[in-house]
Motif scaffolding. Structure first.
Motif, PDB file in Angstrom:
ATOM      1  N   ARG A 210       0.860  -1.196   0.000  1.00 35.77           N
ATOM      2  CA  ARG A 210       0.000   0.000   0.000  1.00 35.77           C
ATOM      3  C   ARG A 210       0.896   1.245   0.000  1.00 35.77           C
ATOM      4  O   ARG A 210       1.692   1.455   0.920  1.00 35.77           O
ATOM      5  N   VAL A 211       0.740   2.038  -1.026  1.00 32.61           N
ATOM      6  CA  VAL A 211       1.557   3.240  -1.197  1.00 32.61           C
ATOM      7  C   VAL A 211       0.633   4.454  -1.160  1.00 32.61           C
ATOM      8  O   VAL A 211      -0.300   4.566  -1.963  1.00 32.61           O
ATOM      9  N   LEU A 212       0.873   5.352  -0.216  1.00 36.23           N
ATOM     10  CA  LEU A 212       0.059   6.564  -0.067  1.00 36.23           C
ATOM     11  C   LEU A 212       0.768   7.732  -0.739  1.00 36.23           C
ATOM     12  O   LEU A 212       1.915   8.044  -0.419  1.00 36.23           O
ATOM     13  N   ILE A 213       0.071   8.368  -1.673  1.00 39.10           N
ATOM     14  CA  ILE A 213       0.603   9.559  -2.344  1.00 39.10           C
ATOM     15  C   ILE A 213      -0.023  10.784  -1.689  1.00 39.10           C
ATOM     16  O   ILE A 213      -1.244  10.940  -1.678  1.00 39.10           O
ATOM     17  N   VAL A 214       0.818  11.649  -1.137  1.00 41.45           N
ATOM     18  CA  VAL A 214       0.351  12.880  -0.482  1.00 41.45           C
ATOM     19  C   VAL A 214       0.880  14.052  -1.287  1.00 41.45           C
ATOM     20  O   VAL A 214       2.081  14.344  -1.265  1.00 41.45           O
TER      21      VAL A 214
ATOM     22  N   LEU B  65       1.178  -3.126  -6.468  1.00 42.96           N
ATOM     23  CA  LEU B  65       1.063  -1.896  -5.684  1.00 42.96           C
ATOM     24  C   LEU B  65      -0.385  -1.448  -5.618  1.00 42.96           C
ATOM     25  O   LEU B  65      -1.117  -1.494  -6.611  1.00 42.96           O
ATOM     26  N   GLU B  66      -0.807  -0.989  -4.439  1.00 40.41           N
ATOM     27  CA  GLU B  66      -2.128  -0.364  -4.280  1.00 40.41           C
ATOM     28  C   GLU B  66      -1.885   1.095  -3.902  1.00 40.41           C
ATOM     29  O   GLU B  66      -1.279   1.390  -2.877  1.00 40.41           O
ATOM     30  N   PHE B  67      -2.330   2.014  -4.758  1.00 42.10           N
ATOM     31  CA  PHE B  67      -2.091   3.431  -4.519  1.00 42.10           C
ATOM     32  C   PHE B  67      -3.278   4.059  -3.795  1.00 42.10           C
ATOM     33  O   PHE B  67      -4.435   3.875  -4.177  1.00 42.10           O
ATOM     34  N   LEU B  68      -2.978   4.803  -2.757  1.00 44.82           N
ATOM     35  CA  LEU B  68      -3.958   5.557  -1.979  1.00 44.82           C
ATOM     36  C   LEU B  68      -3.614   7.028  -2.118  1.00 44.82           C
ATOM     37  O   LEU B  68      -2.454   7.401  -2.348  1.00 44.82           O
ATOM     38  N   HIS B  69      -4.618   7.902  -1.918  1.00 46.90           N
ATOM     39  CA  HIS B  69      -4.406   9.312  -2.256  1.00 46.90           C
ATOM     40  C   HIS B  69      -4.959  10.235  -1.184  1.00 46.90           C
ATOM     41  O   HIS B  69      -6.101  10.063  -0.738  1.00 46.90           O
ATOM     42  N   THR B  70      -4.147  11.223  -0.793  1.00 48.62           N
ATOM     43  CA  THR B  70      -4.619  12.359   0.013  1.00 48.62           C
ATOM     44  C   THR B  70      -3.989  13.611  -0.573  1.00 48.62           C
ATOM     45  O   THR B  70      -2.950  13.551  -1.240  1.00 48.62           O
ATOM     46  N   TYR B  71      -4.611  14.773  -0.271  1.00 51.93           N
ATOM     47  CA  TYR B  71      -4.212  15.996  -0.975  1.00 51.93           C
ATOM     48  C   TYR B  71      -3.796  17.123  -0.050  1.00 51.93           C
ATOM     49  O   TYR B  71      -3.527  18.233  -0.507  1.00 51.93           O
TER      50      TYR B  71
ATOM     51  N   LEU C 155       4.684   8.665  -0.258  1.00 47.96           N
ATOM     52  CA  LEU C 155       5.360   9.618  -1.149  1.00 47.96           C
ATOM     53  C   LEU C 155       4.823  10.999  -0.798  1.00 47.96           C
ATOM     54  O   LEU C 155       3.698  11.344  -1.145  1.00 47.96           O
ATOM     55  N   LEU C 156       5.626  11.782  -0.116  1.00 44.00           N
ATOM     56  CA  LEU C 156       5.123  12.981   0.558  1.00 44.00           C
ATOM     57  C   LEU C 156       5.701  14.250  -0.064  1.00 44.00           C
ATOM     58  O   LEU C 156       6.921  14.425  -0.135  1.00 44.00           O
ATOM     59  N   ASP C 157       4.806  15.137  -0.500  1.00 43.30           N
ATOM     60  CA  ASP C 157       5.209  16.448  -1.019  1.00 43.30           C
ATOM     61  C   ASP C 157       5.672  17.325   0.143  1.00 43.30           C
ATOM     62  O   ASP C 157       4.978  17.435   1.156  1.00 43.30           O
ATOM     63  N   VAL C 158       6.844  17.968   0.011  1.00 41.22           N
ATOM     64  CA  VAL C 158       7.365  18.833   1.085  1.00 41.22           C
ATOM     65  C   VAL C 158       6.546  20.112   1.197  1.00 41.22           C
ATOM     66  O   VAL C 158       6.180  20.554   2.283  1.00 41.22           O
TER      67      VAL C 158
ATOM     68  N   LEU D 248      10.365  11.884   0.760  1.00 40.31           N
ATOM     69  CA  LEU D 248      10.004  13.284   0.522  1.00 40.31           C
ATOM     70  C   LEU D 248      10.208  13.626  -0.945  1.00 40.31           C
ATOM     71  O   LEU D 248      11.183  13.212  -1.581  1.00 40.31           O
ATOM     72  N   ARG D 249       9.283  14.412  -1.476  1.00 48.60           N
ATOM     73  CA  ARG D 249       9.388  14.887  -2.860  1.00 48.60           C
ATOM     74  C   ARG D 249       9.111  16.375  -2.878  1.00 48.60           C
ATOM     75  O   ARG D 249       8.307  16.877  -2.095  1.00 48.60           O
ATOM     76  N   THR D 250       9.788  17.085  -3.787  1.00 50.94           N
ATOM     77  CA  THR D 250       9.510  18.506  -3.944  1.00 50.94           C
ATOM     78  C   THR D 250       9.652  18.884  -5.403  1.00 50.94           C
ATOM     79  O   THR D 250      10.468  18.323  -6.127  1.00 50.94           O
ATOM     80  N   GLY D 251       8.847  19.834  -5.815  1.00 49.33           N
ATOM     81  CA  GLY D 251       8.960  20.368  -7.169  1.00 49.33           C
ATOM     82  C   GLY D 251       9.855  21.582  -7.223  1.00 49.33           C
ATOM     83  O   GLY D 251      10.017  22.203  -8.257  1.00 49.33           O
ATOM     84  N   GLN D 252      10.429  21.952  -6.080  1.00 44.32           N
ATOM     85  CA  GLN D 252      11.293  23.131  -5.993  1.00 44.32           C
ATOM     86  C   GLN D 252      12.711  22.665  -5.698  1.00 44.32           C
ATOM     87  O   GLN D 252      13.049  22.397  -4.546  1.00 44.32           O
TER      88      GLN D 252
END
Length: 742
Positions: free
Chosen positions: A32-36, A60-66, A85-88, A116-120
């Motif tokens: 279970r992989v949670l994408i935040v 893989l089972e993808f879960l989603h929060t925003y 997978l967490l957006d900073v 941690l992931r970032t687009g910056q």
């Protein structure tokens, strides 16, 4: 991030299929992989990139929060999340880090792996946060291509699975987490590698008798070097793997590097670590076989520290950029300051000297022979300094300035001068170089390394003021002098801001008749105690600080205003002269300032004379000629002050639109007693006549001087013989007694 970016397969690290995993885990379970992330496209592209891709034998089972708030509520009710997978950056710049704190501390989810992931790309979490909250990895979103995303998740899931599998063995797990945190604090490949040996030995309850060999480039034994070692192997540090005398150790290391797998033997363990494009083999001697649970612990340990090698390699590169001069590979200014601080804090402070060596006329060499040649010359100087001053730290602290820190017996003027006694060979050419040197005995240093370097620089400046190629030692009197100059500059700023500067005027007269023909405006400063501060003390400070531009503009406006007042008082042809500094003359707004002064005060342009020095006129003839042409178009006159004291080129002088030459007071003073002074004055007078220019002598103090000047053909003069500088009220009174008779 575009979906096509995620689907690009350009990552260097690819995991081989692990056939046993599927049999071990079966096909019914999922990871279970949670994408935040607050970006819907990131969710879609991430899921699309890995759709139908199993990892370690499970789908893989993808879960989603925003948002962070939604994620907290989600994790309160959901279990068995393998990876987040967490957006900073979400609701705020550090929303992701705050969420990590809640996940670990409040929710107690210690096993879930966080990436941690970032687009910056410029934003990176603090290393303390990564360490304290057990973050598995940190990537920019642009890095997460299909292959790298797969790699990152595989590493994270494997770590998650193994941590859960061996969670019962709390001692080993705690030690791994603690070791990883400690290793993250070890900066530099060698320090990190030595830490790995220590932590692995502790984990396996073995003495730290180990080697670490890093394969930097290429293949084979020539490309592998021992970067850390312990116990009986410690003498092998920095040696190639082929130099290890024990054949068995060499074979174990080579086998691990060649196979890419860990090697478990009865008397040793050899582990392979991957990170940052390098493979690192860790060899440990053991007296017993490694048990299965310890092997799991080792796998987890290796997984956790793989990212550490990447961070360490990056830190080493940054460290090199921050503290090493790129051209010479010498320590740079920042590192040199650190070395001085270390010496100051040691017991050997009183035995050390700091020297600054400045190559003379290096800019001219660069201009004449080119920057590439100049770089090679700097490199040659750096190498010779390093080789000729044994035991000293040699650094490049500025463009053509080197710093040397060493024992007082080694860092001496004699030793450093000998470095430049022989020519340097650059591009098969011999070039003779001299250097000016400043010294500070560290026992005379108070404060930090910055203070020490400042004092050494004061000594260097003192040596430069004497003669190129000289040397000077710092004395405490230099600091006193600097402090006085600083106080004087502060006082000057205050005086200008509070209108304590004022003008005095010295009349200029026709020698034959005594008729006033003009006045020179002279700036004066009366201190708070009522005493005058001489112009030769504060004008250089104003020029050095840049304050002279504002002061000069103020003087010019006041002088223009006074010219209009003098004309209204019955002297319509009386000229007012104003001195102009080099900084003021070269200022981009200078011509506009002259225009504004004339317009605002109603001054008559051809009765305003701007005085520039001879050295200014000769510095950049083309630039000066252009400025003088613009002034001529305004109708303003120009005089060359102190004429005869410099080295004028008559061809340049002929090109410049000037109106008058001023004979310097140094020639007038001895005019009647020194034949050479008389000849110079006569030459200036004849030159002005041939060029159609006016001429005036300054510093005339007695009648004999005036008579001699008149006989040589000089019509005008100023000096104490006629009048001392006076304030405007006294000037008007003086002029009133000389008003032309109608």
């Amino acid at each position: 991030m575009a979906v096509t970016d995620l689907l690009a397969a350009d990552d260097e690290l690819v995991f081989a299929p692990e056939g046993d995993d599927e049999a071990e885990h079966g096909t019914g379970a999922v990871w279970r992989v949670l994408i935040v992330d607050d970006d819907q496209d990131v969710h879609a592209s991430t899921e699309l990139a890995l759709k139908g891709t199993p990892i370690l034998g499970r789908p893989l089972e993808f879960l989603h929060t925003y948002s962070a708030a939604e994620t907290v509520q989600f994790l309160r009710r959901e279990q068995d999340i393998a990876v987040i997978l967490l957006d900073v950056v979400m609701e705020s710049e550090n929303a992701g880090l705050k969420l990590v704190h809640i996940i670990r501390e409040e929710l107690g989810l210690q096993e879930t792996r966080i990436v941690l992931r970032t687009g910056q790309p410029g934003y990176a979490p603090e290393i303390q946060a990564i360490r304290d909250y057990d973050i598995n990895d940190y990537k920019t979103k642009s890095e997460l291509t299909h292959t790298r995303l797969y790699t990152t998740l595989t590493v994270a899931i494997r770590s998650y699975d193994q941590i859960r599998a061996i969670n019962a063995n709390r001692r080993g797990l705690d030690m791994i987490v603690r070791a990883s945190g400690e290793l993250m604090e070890l900066r530099g490949i060698q320090g990190f590698a030595a830490g790995v040996i220590t932590q692995l030995a502790a984990l396996l309850r073995l003495p730290p008798e180990g080697l670490i060999c890093a394969q930097e480039n290429g293949t084979g034994e020539d490309g592998v070097q021992v970067v850390a070692a312990g116990g009986k192997f410690s003498g092998l540090i920095n040696r190639a793997i082929r130099d290890i005398p024990d054949r068995t150790v060499r074979e174990h290391l080579n086998r691990a590097l060649a196979s890419g797998k860990n090697q478990y033997d009865h008397g040793s363990t050899t582990l392979l670590l991957n990170g940052s494009g390098r493979r690192i083999a860790v060899y440990l001697e053991s007296t017993h076989a490694i048990e299965e649970i310890d092997r799991h612990l080792l796998e987890v340990f290796c997984t956790n520290i793989a990212a550490g090698f990447e961070n360490t390699a990056l830190f080493s590169r940054l460290q090199n950029i921050a503290y090493v001069d790129a051209l010479t590979s010498l320590p740079n200014r920042q590192r040199f300051l650190q070395c001085i601080d270390e010496r100051i804090q040691s017991t050997r402070k009183n035995d050390a000297t700091v020297a600054l060596v400045d190559i003379d006329e290096f800019a001219e060499t660069n201009d004449a022979l080119g920057h590439k040649f100049g770089d090679k010359l700097l490199l040659a100087v750096a190498l010779r300094l390093r080789d000729r001053i044994p035991g000293a730290i040699v650094a490049r602290i500025a463009g053509d300035t080197f710093g040397i820190l060493g024992d007082v017996t080694a860092v001496t003027p004699t030793a450093l001068s000998s470095v430049f006694a022989e020519p340097f060979i650059v591009d098969e050419q011999e070039i003779v170089v001299s250097a000016t040197q400043g010294y500070l005995l560290l026992r005379d240093a108070d404060g930090s390394s910055a203070d020490a370097l400042k004092n050494a620089n004061l000594a260097l400046k003192r040596a430069k003021s004497r003669h190129r190629g000289e040397h000077s030692f710092f004395t405490r009197d230099m600091n006193v002098e600097i402090e006085e100059r600083v106080k004087l500059l502060q006082g000057l700023r205050s005086a200008f801001d509070n209108e304590r500067l004022f003008l005095m005027y010295q009349p200029q007269v026709r020698i034959e008749s005594g008729e006033p023909v003009g006045v020179e405006a002279l700036i004066r400063w009366r201190g708070d105690d009522g005493r005058f501060i001489p112009p030769d003390r504060f004008i250089p400070l104003a020029e050095h600080s840049g304050l002279i531009v504002n002061i000069g503009n103020w003087v010019m406006r006041l002088a223009c205003y006074e010219q209009a007042k003098i004309a209204a008082a019955g002297f319509p042809r009386l000229q007012v002269a104003v001195n102009v500094s080099l900084a003021q003359f070269r200022h981009q707004e200078f011509i506009n300032q002259v225009k504004a002064a004339l317009a605002d005060t109603g001054a008559t342009p051809n009765l305003i004379e701007l005085e520039i020095t001879e050295s200014m006129a000769m510095e950049d003839a083309d630039f000066v000629a252009g400025k003088l042409n613009e002034l001529a178009q305004l109708g303003v006159k120009v005089a060359i002050d102190d004429f005869g004291t410099g080295f004028s080129s008559l061809s340049y002088l002929q090109r410049l639109r000037v109106d008058r030459l001023k004979i310097d007071r140094s020639f007038v003073k001895d005019l009647c007693t020194n034949q050479r002074c008389r000849q110079v004055a006569e030459m200036v007078i004849q030159l002005s006549r041939k060029l159609g220019l006016g001429v005036i002598a300054e510093g005339v103090e007695d009648a004999d001087q005036a008579s001699a000047l008149l006989s040589l053909g000089c019509p005008d003069a100023q000096g104490y013989l006629y009048a001392r500088p006076m304030e405007r009220e006294a000037l008007h009174d003086w002029l009133a007694t000389r008003r032309p008779q109608v």
